[in-house]
Structure formats: C-alpha cells, structure tokens
Scaffold this motif. Structure first.
Motif, PDB file in Angstrom:
ATOM      1  N   ALA A  36       9.417  60.259  18.751  1.00 20.50           N
ATOM      2  CA  ALA A  36       9.160  60.877  19.793  1.00 20.50           C
ATOM      3  C   ALA A  36       7.769  61.175  20.241  1.00 20.50           C
ATOM      4  O   ALA A  36       7.288  61.237  21.464  1.00 20.50           O
ATOM      5  CB  ALA A  36       9.829  62.493  19.644  1.00 20.50           C
ATOM      6  N   ASP A  37       6.692  60.784  19.292  1.00 14.75           N
ATOM      7  CA  ASP A  37       5.364  60.836  19.515  1.00 14.75           C
ATOM      8  C   ASP A  37       4.915  59.908  20.368  1.00 14.75           C
ATOM      9  O   ASP A  37       3.748  59.755  20.745  1.00 14.75           O
ATOM     10  CB  ASP A  37       4.644  61.377  18.580  1.00 14.75           C
ATOM     11  N   GLN A  38       5.788  58.649  20.373  1.00 12.40           N
ATOM     12  CA  GLN A  38       5.197  57.605  20.975  1.00 12.40           C
ATOM     13  C   GLN A  38       6.028  57.225  22.130  1.00 12.40           C
ATOM     14  O   GLN A  38       5.545  56.468  22.947  1.00 12.40           O
ATOM     15  CB  GLN A  38       5.426  56.256  20.035  1.00 12.40           C
ATOM     16  N   CYS A  39       7.252  57.643  22.030  1.00  9.92           N
ATOM     17  CA  CYS A  39       8.233  57.492  23.612  1.00  9.92           C
ATOM     18  C   CYS A  39       7.591  58.062  24.588  1.00  9.92           C
ATOM     19  O   CYS A  39       6.917  59.303  24.360  1.00  9.92           O
ATOM     20  CB  CYS A  39       9.590  58.152  23.170  1.00  9.92           C
ATOM     21  N   VAL A  40       7.369  57.354  25.809  1.00 10.97           N
ATOM     22  CA  VAL A  40       6.856  58.249  27.086  1.00 10.97           C
ATOM     23  C   VAL A  40       7.964  58.336  27.922  1.00 10.97           C
ATOM     24  O   VAL A  40       7.860  58.761  29.213  1.00 10.97           O
ATOM     25  CB  VAL A  40       5.803  57.261  27.601  1.00 10.97           C
TER      26      VAL A  40
END
Lengths: 189, 576
Positions: B552-556
C-alpha cells in the motif's frame, strides 16, 4: 575522517540524508565531499551515496574497503555493498525488504539469511526497524531521517549539531516530523 | 562566503559570477542541474531549448550580439550540436561563449561512453577540466576570460563524479561585464567558402598560440614529491591519484586541450617512471607518446568504465580490490509504480511487436518482465529506424513494428523522422508516450508542456497538430492507463497502409503527486494465476508459496493491475 556509504533503493531518500551530512560538516567546520546518483539509476534501482567528512578530502568517492560505516536503507542493499566496509567498520541496517525485479518476476529468491551473512562479515551491525519507527512518526517517508539519526549517534555526532543540520536542509513545513524522526533514530537500540 | 555545492551548481555559480547573460540547454544526465541552478539567478536569461543544436545556436547568437553565453549538455548532446560547433570554431565569439559538456564514464545514465575531449581536438578549441566544485566555479569564470582573450568558444568538460559530487566553493560577487558592441563583419561571422578559408587560418594559429601559452597557465600544475613515480592526469582522476599515491609527483592538466608539451617534457625528464592515468580514451597518452616520450597508460588502465582510488592502487601497487557478491539478485532501475509507460509496453509485448524505442524512462521497457523493446540508439532514432524496418522488409513486417518515443524526445528530434516517413510514403506506426514532462532527467518542462524553465505559462506545442502538419492523417489519442483502448488503437493503426501516430497520454506519476487510494489483493478471490505480476509493477509482490499482495505504501492506485486480473481479486482500499 569518516567515510560513510549510504545505500538503498532509488526513491528512499539517500540524497536528503547525504545533504544533511553535508550541512553537518559545514556546521562543524570540517571539509566534506559527497557523491550522489542522479538520472536513470534513481528509478527504483540500487543506489549509493558517498559521504566523506574530515580534513582535506581528495576523492569524492569512498574507496572499496575503506568505509567506516555503511548505512543501508534496505537489507539486501547492505549485503550488496558490504565489500566497501573497512575490517573494523560498522553497519546500520534498516530491516525493510524491497523486492528487486528478478525476485518479483520469480527468476530469483530474496536471500533469507541476510542478517546472518552480515553478522559474519561485520560483528558491529545494528538492525533498525526504520519503517515501523517512521510509521510511529506518522509518515513512512521519514525512514531515511531515522536511519540518519542512528548514524549520527554511532559516529559520535553531537545531537544538537545533527538537529541543526536537519534544520538547514529540510523545508520548514516538514521540519517537525523530521526532527521527531531524527530523535527516534538517535535513540534507537 | 563558503558554501557546499554540487559540481553542476558550482558551474552555474561560475557563470553567474562571470556576468553571463544567456544560458541554454537541453536536459541530460549528468549535466541537467547546471541550467536548473542558473535559472535561479534572475540576472541570467535561461531556457530549455528543444535540443542541443538549437541550444548552441541560441548561445552563438547571444555571443555574436555581444553577451556572455553558456550552453550545457551531456556528452551525446555534443553530437547533436556538432554541426554549429565545428563552424563556431571558425567564427569565434564576440561575448564569451562556453560550452559545458558532462561526460559519463561508466555510463550511469547514458547509451555510450564517448570521450568529449575528441571534440575539442577535432574543433581545435580549448577545453578546461575541473576536478571538484571549487575548480568547477573557477574554471567556468576562466573559460569566459579565455574565450574573449583568444576569440574562441571554450569547452568546459565535466564528468559524472565532478558534476554530481558536492564540495566547498568560495562565493564571490557577480561581475557585470555588460554587452560588447556588435560590429557587422561577414569575414568573421558569415562562413561562406571565401570567408571560411581565411578563418581556418585563424583557427590554426589560435590553437598553436594556446598550445604555447598552455605551458605557463597556472591551471596546468606540477607538484613534485618523490621522482620515482610521475603521474599525468586531469579532472577527478587527479584527486584519485593523489589519494592513492600520496608520494608520487603529479602533473595535472586544468586545460586538457591543447596540451602543454614543454611542461610535459620537463616533467617526463625528472621522473623515473611516467604514468598517464585518464578515464576513457588514451588522448593524453597518444599525444605524449607521439613526442617520443615513454609512458605507461592504457597498457594497464582500461578504456572502459570509471576509475577510483582502489583501482589505481590495484593497477600500480598490486593491492587487491575487495569484490562484491555477484550471486545476489540484481536491482536494475525499473518503471515507478503507476508509470503510464508500463501499460503500453505490456500491450506491445502481448502483441509480440518489434519495437524501435528511444531515449527516456521508457527505455526501461527493455527490462524484465516487460522485455518489449528491440532497439535503443539515440534521441529520435525510434522513428527513423521504424521507417527503415518498413522499407527493408515491407508491409508484412511493418504491420508488426512500432516506434515508441516520449514527448520531450519527440520534440528534440522526432519530428524530422515523421516528415521523412510521410514524405517517402512509409507505413510506420508511431506511439508518442506523452507523460507531459522530461522524466528521466528529473522533470524538466519542454515545449509540449506549455511551461518554461521558470514555470511561466507559454505556448503549448500541440503534438497532434504537429504530426498532422507533417502529413499524418491517422492520429489517435488514448489514455495510456486504458489497456483496452491502447490495444485497439495499436491494432487499428498497424493495419493502415500509411504513417499513423498514437499519442498515449498520461502525466508522469512523480509529477502529479496525486494521492489515490491504493489497491489490495483479496486472497479469497485470488486464483494465483500470476497475471498481475506480468506488468512488472514494483508494488506487487509474491511470496514463495504464491501469496500475492500489493504494498500500500508503494501503490499509487493507477489501476493497471486491475485490468490484468480476471477474477476481481484486486480491490480498492489497501492499507499499510
């Protein structure tokens, strides 16, 4: 003289960390050279920033086998760059794992013995869960500054000096969270 | 006042202090930050030009008009600017003109490792090479003085390690040199054969005089220590050499063309063993050996790659170099999560097309797992090469071939390729990946973005109108994230017996910084087919026992993976 290697994955904020160290040198009246990576290698690739603080520095790059300390923002990158470390050098390693493309595609496996391997080559290795500490600060992006806090502590930097260096580097609107991060890193065990 | 500056920022500071009035460039690693830093000085007019040739021509115009001008580019940019450069050497200058070129030994971010010193030799013009930020600023100022003193363009050569290293610089005031009067003189500025014959003589006399004067220039420096070993070097290599062999005597060139031969002879006569240490080509070595002077150079030092303190110690003292563990998974650069190029390359791979690609972030489409690129040569080559494939193999192959080029690269040198393909009745299908920025070099605006270097609103070049004006009748614009639309457009255009253009448009995610809700994978619905992994998104992970997840911290939240999943297992609302 301190030879510092900051390694990680493009986008993790190695540049900001090195710039804080540059300002630390300015504050403490030391000579300093930094060498950064821009351009293609930045895009999620393995990145390394060299920082040298001391007197009359010549090469802007730390020689292989001559780093006093390696600060790794990602575990596998610590292993990749460990040959830069001096015999009695120290490593500060973020426990975070970021899968490289050969692992994502299934062509290779992410090594599961990184901790053990690092401790074999460097007894003086400190592992930090920077992602968790950053989460406590309220933004995962400050993991780099947490690592920087840990580095400052282990290189014997004065807390006030590194705080001042952060103030010189970070834009005012992000200052509070970064100061919180540096404190957490400085006091991390 | 002392300040720690990037080599590139120091060059910019040098230009500022030298009273430069006009600065031009096309972005290119490792040179980009020079012009970005110059743009912060309001006293200097700064622009991103569409390419290096135009950039140099603008700088020449400013120089002829009487102003000091600077033009900056990476090594391969000089190839583009070479046409005006060779004749600029003949005309000389009015206001000082400095061309800064940043070489990239080791190819951190380049397609070749050509050595720009050859251009200085080929043009018979002086070239200076600093070794750190302090010298970068000083040599830039000196370059302007030399340019006006000798009536010549001066090249200032940097390398990645000078451009992208920071060290201390002493800041000084700006010297407002003003603008020299322009006096019409076609024997100097209008290079027709009759005039050029006269100017060529001037060029040859000028370089001879520079070669004599080089022997007394303070930037060429001999430091005698032990005379057992003497080292000839320049730039950052001089720092490496001094650190690796603190007792050796060193002759360091600040001016790398022409060489100070009397100084070299004196130095060679005093040391027992002479080494020439230079990254890339044996340029000093060849000239020194041509004088009958014995020296050791490329016998032990490679033409390829970067040098270092450890490498010099290894080659000269036999000290071992600790080696890296090569069994670890490599970590090549990849397209960012949410990159609008990813979806297009997946479609190209799926359709098994031959792809002539170009220079930019989308070059990364060559890597696994997309592996969708066939060729990368130079800025703009994709379009010419696609037309070449068409003409060599005919319609059957051209139905299976596309050119892929970014918006900035298209403006740089793609347009003439389109003109050629239409004019010569080709049938190329050209995809312009319009991410509304010059991405790889760090998000510079370009004519198609409608913004200037100082972020002022300006005319926005309309890519669709441009290609239509070139004679392309079939032009489609699609949302780059919409894989169905992209696939449909490509299939349609490949079938057409004419040149066609697809503009796949979506701004770079790093530019918009738009925070969308991330996706997650519902493991109850996931059938472990692995389709989501085929797009090579760094935000999607798979464990050894085939459990898929999205970080989730990488998905945009671009939603491209959503289009890959046939089982509705990818859902909105991922959490850390």
């Amino acid at each position: 003289m301190a030879n510092i290697l900051i390694v990680g994955v493009g986008g993790q904020g190695t540049l900001l960390a090195s710039r804080v160290l540059g300002n630390y040198a300015v504050l403490t009246g030391q000579d300093c050279k930094l060498s950064e990576v821009h351009g293609m290698s930045q895009r999620g690739g393995s990145v390394v920033t060299h920082v040298r603080v001391g007197n009359n520095i010549l090469s802007p790059i730390v020689a292989v086998g001559d780093a006093d300390i390696i600060i790794a923002f990602e575990k596998l990158e610590a292993l990749r760059w460990r040959h830069y470390l001096k015999k009695d050098g120290m490593m500060v390693v973020n426990e975070q794992e970021i899968m490289p493309m050969p692992v994502i595609t299934g062509a290779m496996e992410y090594p599961n013995d990184i901790k053990q391997k690092l401790q074999e080559v460097c007894k003086n290795t400190l592992f930090i869960n920077a992602a968790e500490l950053a989460h406590e600060c309220g933004n995962v992006k400050v993991a780099n500054v947490i690592m920087l806090g840990a580095l400052a502590k282990n290189l014997g930097f004065k807390y006030e000096d590194i705080i001042e260096a952060v103030k010189m580097t970070v834009p005012a609107r992000f200052l509070d969270i970064n100061l919180m991060a540096i404190e957490k890193g400085f006091n991390a065990k | 006042m002392k300040k720690i500056l990037l080599g590139n920022e120091a060059i910019a500071r040098g230009a500022y202090e030298a009273g430069v009035k006009v600065s031009t460039a096309y972005p290119g690693t490792p040179s980009t930050e020079i012009t970005e830093a110059i743009a912060k000085y309001n006293e200097i007019y700064a622009e991103w030009s569409p390419n290096e040739k135009v950039a140099l021509e603008v700088a020449i115009g400013a120089s002829v008009a009487g102003a000091r001008s600077i033009v900056c580019m990476k090594h391969v940019g000089v190839n583009v600017a070479a046409d005006p450069l060779f004749t600029l050497a003949y005309t000389g200058v009015n206001g000082g003109l400095v061309l800064v070129v940043a070489d990239d030994p080791g190819m951190h971010s380049s397609q070749n490792e050509q050595d720009s010193r050859y251009y200085a030799i080929a043009n018979s013009i002086p070239m200076l090479e600093p070794s750190d930020s302090g010298e970068a600023k000083e040599f830039t100022k000196l370059a302007f003085e030399m340019s006006e003193k000798y009536d010549t363009p001066v090249m200032l050569r940097s390398t990645t390690r000078v451009s992208h290293s920071q060290s201390f610089v002493e800041l000084e005031e700006r010297n407002e040199v003003g603008v020299k009067p322009y006096i019409k003189d076609i024997t100097k500025y209008a290079m027709m054969p009759a005039m050029a014959v006269g100017r060529h003589k001037v060029v040859e006399e000028r370089i001879k005089k520079l070669a004599v004067d080089a022997n007394s220039m303070s930037i060429n420096k001999i430091t005698y220590k032990s005379t057992k070993i003497g080292i000839i070097c320049s730039g950052v290599v001089a720092k490496y050499a001094e650190e690796a062999l603190p007792d050796a005597s060193i002759l360091k060139f600040g001016m790398v063309n022409p060489l100070p031969m009397e100084m070299i002879k004196e130095f060679a006569g005093k040391v027992e063993k002479l080494y020439v240490i230079e990254e890339l080509e044996p340029i000093f070595e060849t000239q020194i050996k041509a004088q009958g002077i014995e020296c050791i150079g490329k016998e032990i030092f490679s033409i390829q790659g970067e040098f270092s303190v450890a490498l010099i110690k290894n080659k000269m003292l036999g000290e071992p170099i600790p080696v890296a563990d090569t069994t670890l998974p490599v970590r090549p650069p990849v397209m960012c999560p949410g990159c609008p190029h990813r979806s297009v390359f997946y479609v190209l791979k799926k359709l098994k097309l031959m792809v002539t690609a170009d220079i930019g972030c989308y070059t990364l489409g060559a890597g696994q797992p997309l592996n969708a690129v066939d060729t990368v040569v130079c800025m703009g080559a994709s379009i010419g090469m696609c037309h070449g494939v068409d003409k060599a193999l005919g319609r059957e192959q051209s139905k299976k071939t596309v050119a892929v080029i970014g918006d900035s690269t298209f403006v740089h040198s793609g347009i003439t390729g389109v003109v050629d393909a239409v004019y010569n009745q080709g049938s190329s299908t050209i995809i312009i990946l319009d991410n509304s920025t010059t991405g790889m070099t760090g998000h510079q605006p370009n004519p198609a973005t409608g913004r200037t270097i100082r972020d002022q609103v300006t005319h926005q070049l309309d890519l669709e109108k441009v290609v239509r004006a070139c004679g392309v009748n079939s032009v489609q614009t699609v949302d780059a994230y919409d894989m169905v639309a992209v696939e449909k457009a490509i299939k349609e255009e490949l079938e057409k017996d004419e040149v066609s253009v697809i503009i796949a448009r979506k701004p770079c995610v790093l530019l918009t910084k738009e925070i969308k809700t991330p996706y997650y994978i519902d493991n109850n619905k996931c059938k472990k087919c692995g389709m989501c992994m085929k797009i090579g998104c760094p935000a999607i992970m798979m464990t050894k026992d085939k459990v898929f997840s999205i970080k989730a911290d990488q998905c945009v939240g671009c939603g491209v993976c959503l289009q890959m999943c046939k089982f509705d297992a990818i859902k909105l609302g991922g959490k850390n």
